[in-house]
Design a protein around this motif. Structure first.
Motif, PDB file in Angstrom:
ATOM      1  N   ALA A 167       0.374  -1.111  -0.071  1.00 41.57           N
ATOM      2  CA  ALA A 167       0.243  -0.123   0.035  1.00 41.57           C
ATOM      3  C   ALA A 167       1.763   1.461  -0.044  1.00 41.57           C
ATOM      4  N   ALA A 168       2.389   1.434   1.218  1.00 43.85           N
ATOM      5  CA  ALA A 168       2.800   2.343   0.769  1.00 43.85           C
ATOM      6  C   ALA A 168       3.299   2.541  -0.859  1.00 43.85           C
ATOM      7  N   GLU A 169       2.983   1.395  -1.192  1.00 43.97           N
ATOM      8  CA  GLU A 169       4.568   1.831  -1.956  1.00 43.97           C
ATOM      9  C   GLU A 169       3.281   2.164  -3.797  1.00 43.97           C
ATOM     10  N   GLY A 170       2.530   2.443  -3.543  1.00 46.11           N
ATOM     11  CA  GLY A 170       0.808   2.920  -4.265  1.00 46.11           C
ATOM     12  C   GLY A 170       1.123   4.009  -4.141  1.00 46.11           C
ATOM     13  N   LEU A 171       0.816   4.176  -2.689  1.00 44.12           N
ATOM     14  CA  LEU A 171       0.874   6.234  -2.106  1.00 44.12           C
ATOM     15  C   LEU A 171       2.407   6.588  -2.920  1.00 44.12           C
ATOM     16  N   ASN A 172       3.184   6.103  -2.681  1.00 47.30           N
ATOM     17  CA  ASN A 172       4.760   6.675  -2.744  1.00 47.30           C
ATOM     18  C   ASN A 172       4.556   6.983  -4.457  1.00 47.30           C
ATOM     19  N   PHE A 173       3.981   6.052  -5.683  1.00 49.36           N
ATOM     20  CA  PHE A 173       3.769   6.276  -6.884  1.00 49.36           C
ATOM     21  C   PHE A 173       3.013   7.679  -6.960  1.00 49.36           C
ATOM     22  N   LEU A 174       1.744   7.034  -6.022  1.00 47.35           N
ATOM     23  CA  LEU A 174       1.200   9.313  -6.358  1.00 47.35           C
ATOM     24  C   LEU A 174       1.475  10.499  -5.813  1.00 47.35           C
TER      25      LEU A 174
END
Length: 702
Positions: free
Chosen positions: A479-486
Motif C-alpha cells: 500500500a505504501a508503494e502505491g501511495l508513493n507512486f501517487l
C-alpha cells in the motif's frame, strides 16, 4: 355424562311456502333499491311488483331500534345478494337438542321442503359445526330415512371441560364459542342465529335449453348481452353478463360494456389498450408488435429488418454524410451527459493528457453485466456511491461504481476520480477499466478485487483467516508503494485524501490495491488552490489538515500512520465506547510511546511471537508518521523503504537493521535512505507469508 345432540338438515334449512312460477314483469323505476345497508338487486325486489316472482320478494321491516332490515319469507333476515355467484346470505337459526331443567331432551328443529323454491343449501360456502360433549351431529337431505340419499356429520368430544376457553370457532369467524354452551346451550345464550349461504336459480324450467324453447315468455335472461347457464345445484338456470360486459343480466339492457383498460393486467407492460364494445384491443409502441399467443410486446422483426437494410444502403451511398451526423450525435452526448461528470473541459483534458486509454461502456452493457443492478450484486456501499459486481464479455469480472446521490459536489468528485485514475498504472493501485457516459448518474468501472479490504482482514468478517504478522506487513508495504507512486511519479502528483485500511483492497493473491479516489486532489501549484473543504474519515484525519484546510502529501502520511497502528495493535482507529480519553488509537499509542510503555497497546500474539526489534522499528515508524507537525513526518517513499527493510527483518530475522541510520532518518536529520536496498512489493515471501484464497467481494466505496 351429559350428552347433547345437534341436527341440521340440508333439506331443513328455510321455512318457505311453495310459490308459483316466475313471470317476466319488470320492476318499476320507483322500486326501493336498498333496505338498511343491504342493496336489493333484481330479480329480488321489495314488493311483489318489484321482484321477478313472489319467492324473490323481500320484506323491508323497521326494527325496534329504528334500523330497517330485509327478510326473505317471514323470518329469514337477508344479509346480502350476489348476481355473479347466484347466492344469498341469510341468518340461520341454530338447531339444539339439549336436556331441560327436568332432565328431558328437548329438540329445536325447523325446516321446509326446498323443491318448489329457488333456494338450495350451498355445499361449498357453508361450515357445519357441532358443539357439545360426546355429541353427534348430522346433516341430511331428508327427514325420512327412506327418502334420504345424503347423510354426513361429525362428533364432538370433551376430554376435560375445564380446559375449554372462550373464542372464535376455528374456520368460522361468524360464530364465537363460549364455555357456557357446554352446560346451558339454548336459543338464548347461543345467540340464536348465524349466517348461512344459499344458492338460488330460476327453477321454473329445468335448464337453459328448456327455458329458451318455452313459448310463455318467462325466459329470465332479458339483457341482450347476457348468457344462460344451467344451475350447478339443483334444476333450473342462472343468468350472467357476457364476457366484456357487466351489470344485471335479468333486466333489458342491464349488461353494459365493461372497460377492460381500467385493469392494468389487460395489456402487457408498455402496451397500449383500447376499449371496444364487449372487449378490448392491445397494441404496442413503434418497433414492437403485439403477440396474441403470448400476450406480449415483441420486437417487430419485419420493421427491424427493413430499418437495417435501409441503414446499410444509407451507409454505402452516404458515408460522408453519416460521418458528419455521427460527429453531431457524439457532440450532443458529450454536452448533455458527460457534462455531469465534470464537463467538456474534463473530457478534453483527459484526451490531451492521457487519451481514452480505457473502455467507454454503454448503459445497456452495464445493465446486462449487473442483471439490472440487482441487490444481490451489491459489493460495497458508502458516502461516494454504490458498487456492484458485474460480468462483461469474455466472463471478465468488473466492479461498477454509481453515485449514490445526484448533486454537484458528488458529480465533481466522480469526475475528479475519473481524471486521476485514468492517469495511473501501478500494480498496487486499483485499475480503472472504463466509464459510462450515456447516463445522468456518473458510473466508473474498475477491475474486480475479490478478497475484501485490509480493514476486514484485521477487524471484520475476514479476521477468521488469522493472517500472519509478516503478511500484514507485506500488505502495508505494498500500500505504501502505491501511495508513493501517487506522490512521487504521477504527473502532477496526486494526494489521496482518504487513506485508511478500508480503502486498501486485496486481490486474488492478497496483494494490496489502493482504492477510492473520490476525495483525492492533484497537487496544487499555488497557495490559493490549497483551500478546500475538509473531508475524510474520523480517526484517520491529519490534525494539521483539520486546522489549516491544506491537504498535502504529509496528510496522507499521517493517515497511513494510523493504518500502521491497526497492523501493529489489531485495534480500530476510533472507539465510540469507553472513556473519552481512550477512544483515539493514535492518542493512546503516542501516550504509550512517550511513557516508554509500548507493550500497553500491543496484543499478546505480537509481544510473544514477533521480534522486539521488528515491533519497535514499526512503532517508531508509526510514531514519526503521526507527528503533529507535517514537515517532521517522513515522505511516503521513505516509509516504503523502511517497510521494505522491516519486511526483510521479518522474513530473515538474522538480518540486522542499521539502527543509527534509522534513528537519524526518523528524527528528521537526514533525507537519505535507511541504508539497505528497498524491498519491492513483489519481494519473495516465506512460508508464513502466504494467505489462503477467499472469494469475498471487496468494498470500493467509503
Amino acid at each position: 355424562m351429559e350428552v347433547r345432540f345437534l341436527q341440521l338438515g340440508a333439506g331443513l334449512l328455510l321455512l318457505l311456502a311453495a310459490q308459483p312460477a316466475p313471470t317476466t314483469a319488470l320492476p318499476s323505476p320507483q322500486c326501493q333499491k336498498k333496505c338498511g345497508n343491504v342493496e336489493i338487486q333484481y330479480p329480488f325486489g321489495i314488493g311483489l311488483e318489484c321482484s321477478l316472482a313472489p319467492y324473490f320478494n323481500v320484506s323491508c321491516r323497521v326494527q325496534e331500534d329504528g334500523i330497517s332490515k330485509p327478510f326473505i319469507s317471514d323470518d329469514l333476515e337477508l344479509l346480502d345478494t350476489s348476481l355473479t355467484r347466484s347466492t344469498i346470505r341469510v341468518l340461520n337459526n341454530i338447531a339444539t337438542y339439549c336436556y331441560n331443567a327436568s332432565g328431558l331432551l328437548e329438540a329445536n328443529f325447523w325446516g321446509f321442503d326446498a323443491s318448489p323454491t329457488p333456494y338450495r343449501f350451498s355445499d361449498i360456502l357453508n361450515k357445519f359445526i357441532v358443539i357439545g360433549c360426546n355429541t353427534i351431529g348430522f346433516i341430511s337431505d331428508s327427514d325420512d330415512s327412506k327418502d334420504r340419499s345424503y347423510l354426513s356429520g361429525c362428533i364432538s368430544t370433551c376430554s376435560k371441560v375445564s380446559d375449554l376457553t372462550n373464542g372464535s370457532c376455528s374456520g368460522a369467524a361468524a360464530f364465537n364459542f363460549s364455555t357456557t354452551y357446554i352446560n346451558t346451550f339454548n336459543e338464548t345464550n347461543a345467540g340464536g342465529q348465524v349466517p348461512m349461504v344459499l344458492d338460488w336459480a330460476i327453477r321454473n324450467e329445468s335448464s337453459c335449453e328448456v327455458a329458451r324453447r318455452n313459448k310463455t315468455g318467462t325466459y329470465a335472461c332479458l339483457s341482450s348481452n347476457s348468457e344462460c347457464a344451467d344451475s350447478s345445484n339443483g334444476p333450473g338456470y342462472v343468468c350472467s353478463c357476457s364476457k366484456g360486459y357487466a351489470g344485471n343480466p335479468y333486466l333489458p339492457g342491464g349488461c353494459q360494456d365493461y372497460d377492460e383498460c381500467k385493469d392494468s393486467s389487460s395489456c402487457p407492460s408498455g402496451g397500449i389498450c383500447r376499449n371496444t364494445e364487449g372487449g378490448y384491443q392491445c397494441s404496442c409502441r413503434a418497433g414492437r408488435k403485439f403477440s396474441d399467443k403470448n400476450k406480449t410486446c415483441d420486437p417487430d422483426t419485419g420493421l427491424i429488418i427493413g430499418v437495417t437494410v435501409g441503414f446499410l444502403v444509407l451507409m454505402i451511398f452516404s458515408f460522408s454524410g453519416q460521418m458528419i451526423l455521427q460527429r453531431r450525435k457524439l457532440k450532443k452526448v458529450k454536452q448533455e451527459h458527460f457534462r455531469q461528470h465534470g464537463g467538456m473541459l474534463l473530457f478534453e483534458r483527459m484526451k490531451s493528457e492521457n487519451g481514452l486509454a480505457f473502455t467507454v461502456f454503454t448503459e445497456r452493457e452495464l445493465i446486462h453485466a449487473t442483471n439490472n443492478y440487482d441487490k444481490s450484486r451489491v459489493i460495497g456501499k458508502g458516502g461516494h456511491g454504490m458498487v456492484y459486481k458485474g460480468i462483461v464479455k469474455d466472463n471478465m469480472p468488473i466492479a461498477i461504481k454509481r453515485c449514490a446521490l445526484i448533486d454537484e459536489r458528488q458529480k465533481k468528485e466522480f469526475g475528479q476520480e475519473l481524471l486521476i485514475l485514468s492517469q495511473i498504472n501501478h500494480k498496487n493501485i486499483v485499475k480503472l477499466v472504463g466509464c459510462c457516459l450515456e447516463v445522468e448518474v456518473p458510473i466508473l468501472v474498475y477491475e474486480f478485487i475479490p478478497n475484501g479490504t485490509l480493514f476486514e482482514l484485521i477487524h471484520g468478517k475476514n479476521q477468521a483467516l488469522q493472517i500472519s504478522f509478516s503478511s500484514l506487513l507485506r500488505i502495508a508495504h505494498e500500500a505504501a508503494e502505491g501511495l508513493n507512486f501517487l506522490h512521487s511519479y504521477a504527473s502532477p502528483p496526486i494526494i489521496h485524501g482518504d487513506v485508511k485500511s478500508a480503502n486498501i483492497l486485496l486481490d486474488g493473491n492478497y496483494m494490496a490495491k489502493v482504492s477510492d479516489f473520490g476525495a483525492s486532489i492533484l497537487a496544487p501549484s499555488d497557495k490559493e488552490q490549497y483551500v478546500t473543504m475538509v473531508q475524510g474519515t474520523c480517526g484517520y484525519l491529519d490534525p494539521e489538515y483539520m486546522q489549516t484546510c491544506e491537504l498535502t502529501e504529509k496528510s496522507d502520511v499521517y493517515s497511513f500512520g494510523v493504518v500502521l497502528l491497526e497492523v501493529l495493535t489489531g485495534q480500530e482507529p476510533l472507539k465510540l465506547d469507553g472513556p473519552e480519553t481512550q477512544r483515539s488509537l493514535s492518542s493512546n499509542f503516542l501516550s504509550a510511546m512517550k511513557e516508554n510503555n509500548l507493550d500497553a497497546v500491543l496484543p499478546n500474539h505480537i509481544k510473544g511471537q514477533e521480534s522486539a526489534e521488528l515491533v519497535r522499528g514499526l512503532a517508531e515508524l508509526a510514531k514519526h508518521c503521526l507527528d503533529m507537525c507535517g514537515s517532521n513526518r517522513p515522505s511516503m517513499k521513505e516509509i516504503a523503504d523502511e517497510l521494505g527493510r522491516l519486511r526483510k527483518l521479518s522474513l530473515h530475522p538474522w538480518v540486522q537493521l542499521e539502527t543509527e541510520e534509522t534513528r537519524s532518518l526518523l528524527s528528521g536529520t537526514s533525507t537519505a535512505s535507511f541504508g539497505m536496498e528497498t524491498a519491492t512489493a513483489g519481494y519473495p515471501t516465506q512460508e508464513g507469508d502466504n494467505v489462503p484464497m477467499n472469494p469475498r467481494s471487496s468494498y470500493y466505496a467509503r
